[in-house]
Scaffold this active site. Structure first.
Site, PDB file in Angstrom:
ATOM      1  N   ASP A  87      -5.329  32.634  21.635  1.00  0.00           N
ATOM      2  CA  ASP A  87      -5.717  32.058  20.342  1.00  0.00           C
ATOM      3  C   ASP A  87      -4.450  31.671  19.609  1.00  0.00           C
ATOM      4  O   ASP A  87      -3.391  32.277  19.826  1.00  0.00           O
ATOM      5  CB  ASP A  87      -6.436  33.112  19.484  1.00  0.00           C
ATOM      6  CG  ASP A  87      -7.870  33.383  19.925  1.00  0.00           C
ATOM      7  OD1 ASP A  87      -8.395  32.627  20.751  1.00  0.00           O
ATOM      8  OD2 ASP A  87      -8.440  34.363  19.425  1.00  0.00           O
TER       9      ASP A  87
ATOM     10  N   GLN B 102      -3.767  23.544  16.897  1.00  0.00           N
ATOM     11  CA  GLN B 102      -4.478  23.318  15.628  1.00  0.00           C
ATOM     12  C   GLN B 102      -4.141  21.935  15.049  1.00  0.00           C
ATOM     13  O   GLN B 102      -2.978  21.654  14.768  1.00  0.00           O
ATOM     14  CB  GLN B 102      -4.045  24.399  14.627  1.00  0.00           C
ATOM     15  CG  GLN B 102      -4.341  25.818  15.094  1.00  0.00           C
ATOM     16  CD  GLN B 102      -3.417  26.845  14.459  1.00  0.00           C
ATOM     17  OE1 GLN B 102      -2.226  26.595  14.288  1.00  0.00           O
ATOM     18  NE2 GLN B 102      -3.934  28.012  14.142  1.00  0.00           N
TER      19      GLN B 102
ATOM     20  N   ARG C 196      -7.170  24.584  24.220  1.00  0.00           N
ATOM     21  CA  ARG C 196      -8.300  24.587  23.289  1.00  0.00           C
ATOM     22  C   ARG C 196      -7.810  23.819  22.073  1.00  0.00           C
ATOM     23  O   ARG C 196      -6.750  24.133  21.519  1.00  0.00           O
ATOM     24  CB  ARG C 196      -8.691  25.996  22.849  1.00  0.00           C
ATOM     25  CG  ARG C 196      -9.765  25.957  21.731  1.00  0.00           C
ATOM     26  CD  ARG C 196      -9.881  27.285  21.010  1.00  0.00           C
ATOM     27  NE  ARG C 196     -10.393  28.301  21.878  1.00  0.00           N
ATOM     28  CZ  ARG C 196     -10.070  29.592  21.733  1.00  0.00           C
ATOM     29  NH1 ARG C 196      -9.234  29.994  20.785  1.00  0.00           N
ATOM     30  NH2 ARG C 196     -10.582  30.490  22.538  1.00  0.00           N
TER      31      ARG C 196
ATOM     32  N   HIS D  81     -17.364  22.175  15.382  1.00  0.00           N
ATOM     33  CA  HIS D  81     -18.788  22.019  15.050  1.00  0.00           C
ATOM     34  C   HIS D  81     -18.974  20.749  14.223  1.00  0.00           C
ATOM     35  O   HIS D  81     -20.045  20.523  13.677  1.00  0.00           O
ATOM     36  CB  HIS D  81     -19.290  23.210  14.221  1.00  0.00           C
ATOM     37  CG  HIS D  81     -18.773  24.527  14.686  1.00  0.00           C
ATOM     38  ND1 HIS D  81     -17.613  25.084  14.213  1.00  0.00           N
ATOM     39  CD2 HIS D  81     -19.238  25.366  15.612  1.00  0.00           C
ATOM     40  CE1 HIS D  81     -17.388  26.233  14.824  1.00  0.00           C
ATOM     41  NE2 HIS D  81     -18.355  26.427  15.686  1.00  0.00           N
TER      42      HIS D  81
ATOM     43  N   ARG E  33     -14.849  33.434   8.402  1.00  0.00           N
ATOM     44  CA  ARG E  33     -16.015  32.579   8.658  1.00  0.00           C
ATOM     45  C   ARG E  33     -16.673  32.191   7.337  1.00  0.00           C
ATOM     46  O   ARG E  33     -17.090  31.067   7.135  1.00  0.00           O
ATOM     47  CB  ARG E  33     -17.049  33.293   9.529  1.00  0.00           C
ATOM     48  CG  ARG E  33     -16.569  33.671  10.908  1.00  0.00           C
ATOM     49  CD  ARG E  33     -16.593  32.509  11.878  1.00  0.00           C
ATOM     50  NE  ARG E  33     -15.442  31.648  11.814  1.00  0.00           N
ATOM     51  CZ  ARG E  33     -14.254  31.881  12.375  1.00  0.00           C
ATOM     52  NH1 ARG E  33     -14.053  32.980  13.042  1.00  0.00           N
ATOM     53  NH2 ARG E  33     -13.287  30.999  12.277  1.00  0.00           N
TER      54      ARG E  33
END
Ligand code: FDA
Length: 309
Positions: A125, A154, A175, A218, A280
């Protein structure tokens, strides 16, 4: 609106943990590895794959970091034992990056070695900017010995396009995400569309260089653009997957799955759920609003004058 959202998020931060937990549950598989296995079995049954995250932020001692490593290895053993379609995501600071870089490297080396034995994969990550260089260094060193390790980048960081050009030389497994931490404006884009544009530019660079990409978002704008690019560039399905977080936009997850694309869900579990859940909620102040409203209706109903949990 921004101010109201910030205020709501602040309110959530001062709520008792027990209340936050009621709403955080949707983002976390549970407190135990068995909870994560249960969630992943259900996802796998639908044809959806997963990556497991042992919740935890920066560890303060080598002993703590070693415990984290042991838990990561237990995760890999359980993935194998239960024949789960899943891999592992790790946060370098939870494995000792803030304590000692070499120690952290050795810890992740052990984890990736174990993952290799079980024919699975480890994703680093990407955490906040003080650790960006160190995380890329770890990744680069590990890639010399392993093909089953990759890293997150990122798109909100201004440096990312340069990083991708460098990482492309290592034939990186990526990722690609927008980034979640609150970074200073000197190093990070703040404007939504600029972050999206940077995401698309990075994605093009990755795909054009035949790198494997986990398209982690998303955002329907980015998902539509990714669909278009994949078709236009005729990218084989072996070279990309979509990725989403557990508990977020399940309808989009199911659509991508129904469209026949590979989709991987990031499934966190563990006792250190609080910081993750707050992040979140910060991403989605509507949820934070919901928490506050529900709390007040709960108090009204029960005529509770004060709370002590
Ligand atoms: P955006 O934030 O615009 O969200 C798009 C839409 O998704 C929203 O409008 C809303 O409908 C929905 N949504 C988003 N978040 C929601 C939430 N919490 N609850 C409900 N709905 C929500 N970051 C990082 O810095 N380092 C990392 O290593 C990772 N790893 C990672 C793995 C995976 C698999 C994912 C999907 C994401 C990450 N991230 C991350 C987080 C990432 O950087 C980013 O913060 C979030 O994915 C949100 O950005 P989106 O691209 O989804 O867009």
């Amino acid at each position: 609106m921004k101010f109201i959202n910030q205020f709501i998020v602040y309110l959530v931060k001062i709520l008792p943990k027990l209340i936050v937990h009621i709403f955080a549950k949707r983002y976390i598989a549970g407190e135990t590895l068995q909870d994560a296995i249960h969630v992943i079995k259900a996802l796998n049954a639908k044809g959806i794959v997963a990556t497991i995250d042992v919740l935890g932020e920066a560890t303060r001692t080598k002993e703590e970091a070693e415990e984290e490593k042991k838990e990561c290895i237990r995760v890999l053993e359980k993935i194998d034992e239960n024949k789960l379609a899943a891999h592992l995501s790790v946060k370098p600071t939870s494995l000792g990056l803030t304590i000692d870089k070499d120690f952290c490297y050795k810890q992740i080396f052990e984890i990736v070695t174990k993952a290799k034995e079980f024919h699975t994969f480890v994703r680093l990550d990407m955490e906040n900017s003080p650790y960006t260089d160190a995380t890329f260094e770890l990744h680069c060193k590990l890639r010399k010995d392993f093909d089953n390790v990759g890293v997150a980048v990122q798109s909100y960081l201004k440096r990312t396009i340069d990083d991708v050009r460098n990482l492309n030389k290592e034939h990186t497994n990526y990722r690609l995400c927008k980034g979640i931490y609150n970074e200073p404006k000197e190093i990070a884009y703040k404007d939504k569309q600029t972050i999206r544009n940077n995401y698309i530019e990075a994605l093009k660079l990755m795909l054009d260089n035949s790198n494997y990409v986990g398209i982690a978002t998303h955002d329907t704008y980015l998902l539509n653009t990714a669909y278009k690019l994949i078709k236009e560039k005729n990218i084989p399905e072996t070279m990309f997957e979509f990725q989403m977080l557990y508990g977020v936009t399940d309808h989009l997850r199911d659509k991508i799955n129904a469209d026949g694309y590979k989709i991987r869900i990031y499934v966190p579990y563990g006792v250190h759920w609080y910081a993750y859940a707050l992040r979140r909620m910060q991403e989605n102040p509507e949820i934070a609003w919901f928490v506050v409203k529900s709390l007040f209706s709960f108090i009204k109903k029960r005529k509770v004058k004060s709370w002590h949990f």
